[in-house]
Design a protein around this motif. Sequence first.
Motif, short mmCIF file in Angstrom:
data_model
loop_
_atom_site.label_atom_id
_atom_site.label_comp_id
_atom_site.label_asym_id
_atom_site.label_seq_id
_atom_site.Cartn_x
_atom_site.Cartn_y
_atom_site.Cartn_z
N TYR A 494 0.82 -1.21 0.00
CA TYR A 494 0.00 0.00 0.00
C TYR A 494 0.86 1.26 0.00
O TYR A 494 2.00 1.27 0.47
N LYS A 495 0.30 2.35 -0.54
CA LYS A 495 0.94 3.66 -0.50
C LYS A 495 -0.09 4.73 -0.87
O LYS A 495 -1.14 4.43 -1.46
N TRP A 496 0.23 6.01 -0.55
CA TRP A 496 -0.61 7.13 -0.95
C TRP A 496 -0.19 7.64 -2.33
O TRP A 496 0.99 7.62 -2.68
N SER A 497 -1.17 8.11 -3.08
CA SER A 497 -0.90 8.90 -4.28
C SER A 497 -1.78 10.14 -4.25
O SER A 497 -2.70 10.26 -3.43
N ASN A 498 -1.51 11.10 -5.14
CA ASN A 498 -2.23 12.39 -5.18
C ASN A 498 -2.11 13.15 -3.87
O ASN A 498 -3.08 13.72 -3.37
N VAL A 499 -0.91 13.15 -3.31
CA VAL A 499 -0.71 13.81 -2.02
C VAL A 499 0.42 14.82 -2.11
O VAL A 499 1.27 14.75 -3.00
N VAL A 500 0.44 15.76 -1.17
CA VAL A 500 1.52 16.73 -1.10
C VAL A 500 2.79 16.03 -0.63
O VAL A 500 2.72 15.00 0.06
N PRO A 501 3.95 16.53 -1.00
CA PRO A 501 5.21 15.90 -0.56
C PRO A 501 5.28 15.77 0.95
O PRO A 501 4.97 16.69 1.69
N GLY A 502 5.66 14.60 1.40
CA GLY A 502 5.79 14.35 2.83
C GLY A 502 4.52 13.93 3.53
O GLY A 502 4.50 13.74 4.75
N PHE A 503 3.44 13.74 2.75
CA PHE A 503 2.16 13.38 3.35
C PHE A 503 2.21 11.97 3.91
O PHE A 503 2.62 11.02 3.23
N SER A 504 1.77 11.81 5.15
CA SER A 504 1.68 10.50 5.79
C SER A 504 0.56 10.58 6.82
O SER A 504 0.66 11.34 7.78
N MET A 505 -0.50 9.82 6.59
CA MET A 505 -1.67 9.91 7.46
C MET A 505 -2.12 8.52 7.87
O MET A 505 -2.33 7.64 7.03
N GLU A 506 -2.26 8.33 9.16
CA GLU A 506 -2.71 7.04 9.67
C GLU A 506 -4.21 6.87 9.43
O GLU A 506 -4.99 7.80 9.61
N ILE A 507 -4.61 5.67 9.01
CA ILE A 507 -6.02 5.36 8.79
C ILE A 507 -6.36 4.02 9.42
O ILE A 507 -5.50 3.16 9.61
N ASN A 508 -7.63 3.86 9.72
CA ASN A 508 -8.12 2.60 10.28
C ASN A 508 -8.67 1.74 9.15
O ASN A 508 -9.44 2.21 8.31
N THR A 509 -8.28 0.46 9.13
CA THR A 509 -8.71 -0.45 8.08
C THR A 509 -9.22 -1.75 8.69
O THR A 509 -9.22 -1.92 9.91
N SER A 510 -9.62 -2.65 7.82
CA SER A 510 -10.14 -3.95 8.28
C SER A 510 -9.06 -4.78 8.95
O SER A 510 -9.36 -5.74 9.66
N ILE A 511 -7.80 -4.44 8.74
CA ILE A 511 -6.71 -5.19 9.39
C ILE A 511 -6.07 -4.38 10.51
O ILE A 511 -5.02 -4.74 11.03
N GLY A 512 -6.71 -3.26 10.89
CA GLY A 512 -6.18 -2.40 11.94
C GLY A 512 -5.63 -1.12 11.36
O GLY A 512 -5.84 -0.78 10.20
N LYS A 513 -4.90 -0.37 12.17
CA LYS A 513 -4.36 0.92 11.73
C LYS A 513 -3.10 0.72 10.90
O LYS A 513 -2.23 -0.08 11.25
N ILE A 514 -3.02 1.48 9.80
CA ILE A 514 -1.81 1.51 8.99
C ILE A 514 -1.47 2.96 8.70
O ILE A 514 -2.34 3.83 8.76
N ARG A 515 -0.19 3.23 8.42
CA ARG A 515 0.24 4.58 8.10
C ARG A 515 0.94 4.58 6.73
O ARG A 515 2.16 4.46 6.63
N PRO A 516 0.17 4.70 5.66
CA PRO A 516 0.78 4.74 4.34
C PRO A 516 1.59 6.02 4.16
O PRO A 516 1.37 7.02 4.84
#
Length: 547
Positions: A494-516
Amino acid sequence: MRVIRFTNFLFLLVSFILKAQIILNSPDNYIIQDSLHGTNTAYRKKWDVKHYDLVIEPDFNAKYIKGSNKIKFQNKGSDIIQIDLQDPMKIDSILTVKNTIIPFIKKGNFYFLDITHITDKENINYELTIYFSGKPKIAENAPWDGGWVFTEDRKGNDWMSVACEGIGASVWFPCKDYLGDEPDEGMTLTIVTRKNLKGIGNGKLVSYWKEFQKNYFKWQVINPINTYNIIPYIGDYVNFKDIYKGEKGDLKLSYWVMPDNLIQAKSQFGQVKKMLEAFEYWFGPYPFYEDGYKLVESPYLGMEHQSAIAYGNQYKNGYLGQDRSGTGIGLTWDFIIIHESGHEWFGNNISTADIADMWIHEAFTTYSETLFVEYYYGKNEADKYIIGQRKNIRNDIPIIGPHHMHKKGSTDMYDKGANMIHTIRQIIGNDKVFRDILRGLNQDFYHQTVTSKQIEEYISEKSGINFSKVFDQYLRTVEIPELNYYLKDNTLYYKWSNVVPGFSMEINTSIGKIRPSENWKFVKIKNLNEGFYVDENYYVKVHKLNN
């Protein structure tokens, strides 16, 4: 004596014209002309408004208004000050307390006043009375376009008011039309009416009298107030009152409506106490106990006029009977009562110094609808409501507009801004901390004008989480973070796209929290029988790639 006074005035006027030529030909003229009243120009910085004493008399048949505004101000070293009044309104004359004439030069919607001969010391309070008149701009679609409304009620009585949030208060009266300087000591508004019409203003009615077949209603606000919130309502009103026992004691409630709507109003306005209970829980005490709380029926949909909220929702639940979320939840309460009252905390208590940062008003107030739903109907219904609002998001231009130009950003400041706040709440992951931040904002920025930077940094500091990239993403771009992922050999990539440089945001998913982040990450997964999904309370896009 007349010759001497005229000679003195002529001398001052000639002197002032010479100074004005320097002003109007200086580089600052570019700012003055092109930014309208969005910039804290050199002719605004060194004087501070303390109090407005405004008198207004409208003529319904002529669509004409006249009046005066006595401005009490503290001079901090200005020789020339800027007063704003938009065409076709005009300033007729300006006098000191000793009836000395103040010379001025008009340039577009700006008046430059020479005050050198009346202000000889700094940090001293002075007063000027500005007399004005004219046919004001008529609003074609109030409250969105701004201007005066001259109409009739159902019985044919004259009905008048004004709405001017976007265009500015200088569309109808002379003032320092800069959001960063509110009158620290409040204001008085005297409304002059004819026939049996009543004049309703902000704050509390301090006096009423009749003179030469005219009615005079004098209202007083003792707290600082945005100039665009200073509003007269004139019509055949009736009044009823109530008391709300809130966090700071008894809050006086007053309602002004058309006589044939009195029964409906007494029923519909029962929602006010529910609103106050919910919002005092989330945001802290109502910010203007001293000035009271009013709803005033208006000839347009509504506006957040401080302590005198405009109400025109036709006594229906929802937004004119519709639900902006499309969930049906918004039909269980009156949108105008809840939303416009939310602005008493975000917009009137905490105010932006530049309308480019207007998301502070609209995002938090739009989210107040969700918090109202949560308080009375539970978190699941609140989540459905805020997620439903996403259908209104356009992602056309950034939410934050260009600064110093009196220009707003996208209307996404409402629904996208609210969904950003909801997303931040999920990241914080602690509703007590989140509520403390909301209450802390209203306490620590009590009756203040602020910038977006101040609010952003406050939330990061109080939450212990650096949200700078999150704010940059949602407020300053039109891109929504997109989570790209694929599954391979019991591994989630997994990874983020369409984001500002340095963007990193934790989200809650079906497998728990991840920080892409912007770079691929992976995690081993034991069981994916139920598939992979992201908690939809986060305002993000999700894109599954072929592995």
